[in-house]
Design an enzyme around this catalytic site. Structure first.
Site, short mmCIF file in Angstrom:
data_model
loop_
_atom_site.label_atom_id
_atom_site.label_comp_id
_atom_site.label_asym_id
_atom_site.label_seq_id
_atom_site.Cartn_x
_atom_site.Cartn_y
_atom_site.Cartn_z
N ARG A 36 12.98 -3.05 -1.55
CA ARG A 36 11.55 -2.82 -1.58
C ARG A 36 11.22 -1.34 -1.39
NH1 ARG A 36 9.66 -8.14 -0.77
NH2 ARG A 36 7.75 -7.44 -1.71
N ARG A 40 4.66 -0.55 -0.58
CA ARG A 40 3.41 -0.24 0.09
C ARG A 40 3.49 0.78 1.22
NH1 ARG A 40 0.85 -6.13 0.85
NH2 ARG A 40 3.00 -6.57 1.41
N ARG A 49 -1.97 1.42 -6.93
CA ARG A 49 -2.47 0.05 -6.74
C ARG A 49 -3.98 -0.05 -6.62
NH1 ARG A 49 -2.77 -4.01 -6.57
NH2 ARG A 49 -1.97 -5.27 -4.85
N ASP A 87 8.85 -8.26 -9.79
CA ASP A 87 8.85 -9.19 -8.66
C ASP A 87 9.66 -10.42 -9.04
OD1 ASP A 87 7.39 -9.46 -5.92
OD2 ASP A 87 7.40 -11.47 -6.79
N TYR A 163 9.11 -21.27 -3.54
CA TYR A 163 7.75 -20.81 -3.86
C TYR A 163 7.03 -21.80 -4.77
CZ TYR A 163 7.95 -16.21 -1.68
OH TYR A 163 8.00 -15.20 -0.77
C1 LIG Z 1 10.63 -12.92 -1.56
C2 LIG Z 1 10.41 -11.80 -2.56
C3 LIG Z 1 9.21 -11.53 -3.27
N1 LIG Z 1 9.45 -10.44 -4.07
C4 LIG Z 1 10.73 -10.00 -3.90
C5 LIG Z 1 11.37 -10.87 -2.98
C6 LIG Z 1 12.83 -10.80 -2.58
C7 LIG Z 1 13.09 -9.75 -1.57
C8 LIG Z 1 12.50 -10.03 -0.20
O1 LIG Z 1 12.82 -11.07 0.38
O2 LIG Z 1 11.75 -9.16 0.25
C9 LIG Z 1 11.43 -8.91 -4.59
C10 LIG Z 1 10.67 -7.69 -4.93
N2 LIG Z 1 9.32 -7.47 -4.90
C11 LIG Z 1 9.05 -6.20 -5.33
C12 LIG Z 1 10.27 -5.60 -5.72
C13 LIG Z 1 10.28 -4.25 -6.43
C14 LIG Z 1 11.40 -3.37 -6.32
C15 LIG Z 1 11.70 -2.83 -4.93
O3 LIG Z 1 11.14 -1.78 -4.58
O4 LIG Z 1 12.55 -3.41 -4.26
C16 LIG Z 1 11.29 -6.51 -5.45
C17 LIG Z 1 12.79 -6.36 -5.61
C18 LIG Z 1 7.74 -5.55 -5.41
C19 LIG Z 1 6.62 -6.11 -4.67
N3 LIG Z 1 6.27 -7.41 -4.52
C20 LIG Z 1 5.10 -7.51 -3.80
C21 LIG Z 1 4.65 -6.20 -3.47
C22 LIG Z 1 3.37 -5.84 -2.74
C23 LIG Z 1 2.24 -6.24 -3.57
C24 LIG Z 1 1.04 -5.32 -3.46
O5 LIG Z 1 1.15 -4.18 -3.90
O6 LIG Z 1 0.03 -5.79 -3.00
C25 LIG Z 1 5.60 -5.32 -4.01
C26 LIG Z 1 5.55 -3.83 -3.98
C27 LIG Z 1 4.39 -8.76 -3.51
C28 LIG Z 1 5.21 -9.84 -2.96
N4 LIG Z 1 6.21 -10.49 -3.66
C29 LIG Z 1 6.80 -11.42 -2.82
C30 LIG Z 1 6.12 -11.36 -1.57
C31 LIG Z 1 6.44 -12.22 -0.36
C32 LIG Z 1 5.11 -10.40 -1.68
C33 LIG Z 1 3.99 -10.04 -0.70
C34 LIG Z 1 4.41 -9.39 0.52
C35 LIG Z 1 5.36 -8.23 0.38
O7 LIG Z 1 5.00 -7.16 -0.12
O8 LIG Z 1 6.50 -8.42 0.78
C36 LIG Z 1 7.93 -12.29 -3.20
#
Ligand SMILES: Cc1c2[nH]c(c1CCC(=O)O)Cc1[nH]c(c(CCC(=O)O)c1C)Cc1[nH]c(c(CCC(=O)O)c1C)Cc1[nH]c(c(C)c1CCC(=O)O)C2
Length: 400
Positions: A36, A40, A49, A87, A163
């Site tokens: 990640r 954010r 964003r 994502d 999910y």
């Molecule tokens: C479970 C999971 C998700 N997404 C992801 C997982 C597996 C890894 C982990 O367990 O953390 C994987 C993921 N999500 C995102 C990436 C991008 C690449 C990176 O920088 O790693 C990756 C590899 C961007 C994202 N995915 C998300 C954001 C934030 C969204 C926003 O900008 O509002 C980002 C940058 C949204 C997202 N997407 C998901 C959640 C739970 C959320 C909300 C909360 C959070 O940010 O963790 C599902």
């Protein structure tokens, strides 16, 4: 349908540290990236964003590329890999499910009973539904200019199923687990259907970033690859692996991950591609680590923070490389603690030998200060050298 993908003249890779570590090599310094890392905690991400919704960012290759490059640019020379901005939930979305981010993911029409499986297509046209990911990967490979390799990824079927069935995150995973216990056959159908999309998504990402003289036709799915170098990695995120008791994890969640690794390798091989290293992040599945090392079919296993480097290495032997595993909350502990804990982590992994990729044990969280994140990366650079005496001599020479 033709995608905006140009696999001619891709820049030459200048830093292959992470590829070598993934192959099990003891590298001169540990490569480092952070799950990640595009997200954010970065002011420049929040700025983008403000103007675009989350899925707009994922689905617009220019924006996804920009977000992927942001951490590489800001921490220049400190990160050894980029991960494509996307994502894991794009897979259920491509299968026809609605996903809302507000700000946590929410799926308003979850799959509640086996009858609901009829709503899911058996096969999807991955170029049509997820072609934007391939375009983003390709554009990013060009824009990265060979600075670091690009990681492609997908979610693991069990985590995605959770999910899809729960309709979002969950504390107990009651509904998803109910499926596994009550409807094992229907669960397998769902897991396999998801796994098939994951395979095509991963293969497509590799092909979109394939090396110079590769000739790929996305239109008819035929790829004729003359020559290709191993410049990418793939990671499968099984974030909810630890929610299952080990026997259930091995019975239900692991097989689709094995299937993904096998299929991706077979499909790439059939296209004449030499293949890429693959990482499985089965978060917290420590009781299954020995099984994962010998049977999962991945080159690297990702670790969360609930295991020591020595314990993990003992369990996996030298069958795989390891990735991880500092506590993500360490980044809130101040820079003295960050340096001390990273040093301990480095000492632990270096003592165990084998390939090691430094990372956190889970994703970086939104309130982390950019300078503390930088301190984490710098500390890995400082404390993960295999030959510290030599490094010290070099430093003292520099001072003279
Ligand atoms: C479970 C999971 C998700 N997404 C992801 C997982 C597996 C890894 C982990 O367990 O953390 C994987 C993921 N999500 C995102 C990436 C991008 C690449 C990176 O920088 O790693 C990756 C590899 C961007 C994202 N995915 C998300 C954001 C934030 C969204 C926003 O900008 O509002 C980002 C940058 C949204 C997202 N997407 C998901 C959640 C739970 C959320 C909300 C909360 C959070 O940010 O963790 C599902």
């Amino acid at each position: 349908m033709s995608l905006r993908v140009d696999t001619e003249n891709l820049p030459v890779l200048k830093n292959d540290l992470i590829i070598r570590a993934a192959r099990g090599e003891e590298t001169e310094r540990a490569p480092v990236w952070v799950m990640r890392q595009a997200g954010r905690y970065l002011p420049e991400f929040l700025e983008v964003r403000k103007h675009h919704s989350f899925f707009e960012c994922c689905k617009t290759p220019e924006i996804a590329c920009e977000l992927t490059l942001q951490p590489i640019r800001r921490f220049k020379g400190l990160l050894d890999a980029a991960i494509i901005f996307c994502d894991i939930l794009v897979v259920p979305e491509a299968m026809g499910m609605t996903i809302e981010m507000n700000p946590a993911p929410s799926l308003p029409n979850p799959i509640r009973t086996p009858e609901d499986l009829e709503r899911l297509p058996e096969r999807i046209d991955v170029n049509k539904k997820l072609g934007y990911v391939f375009e983003a990967v390709n554009l990013t490979r060009h824009k990265l200019n060979g600075e670091v390799p690009l990681i492609g990824f997908c979610g693991a079927p069990w985590t995605l199923m959770a999910y899809m069935v729960e309709g979002g995150g969950s504390k107990t995973y009651q509904k998803a687990k109910e499926w596994l216990y009550r409807w094992p056959e229907a669960s397998r159908t769902l897991l396999t259907r998801v796994a098939d999309v994951c395979v095509d998504l991963l293969v497509g990402q590799v092909l979109a970033g394939a090396q110079v003289s590769c000739r790929i036709s996305f239109c008819d799915g035929q790829a004729k690859l003359k020559k290709s170098l191993k410049k990418q990695l793939l990671q499968v995120f099984d974030s909810w692996a630890s929610e299952l008791p080990p026997a259930l994890y091995q019975e239900m969640a692991l097989p689709p991950c094995q299937y993904i690794a096998k299929q991706v390798r077979a499909k790439l091989q059939a296209l004449g591609h030499p293949g890429v290293p693959m990482t499985l992040f089965a978060k917290g599945a420590n009781a299954s680590l020995d099984v994962l090392a010998s049977e999962a079919g991945y080159d690297v296993l990702g670790l969360d923070s609930s295991i020591t480097p020595a314990q993990a290495r003992k369990l996996v032997g030298h069958k795989v490389a390891l990735q991880g595993n500092a506590d993500p909350m360490l980044l809130y502990g101040g820079q003295d603690a960050i340096k001390a804990e990273v040093k301990k982590m480095c000492d632990g992994f270096l003592a165990g030998g084998g390939g090691w990729i430094a990372n956190l044990g889970h994703g970086v969280t939104p309130q982390v200060q950019v300078d503390d994140f930088r301190c984490f990366l710098e500390s890995v650079h400082k404390y993960s050298r295999r030959n510290p005496e030599k490094a010290e001599v070099q430093v003292s020479n520099e001072k003279l």
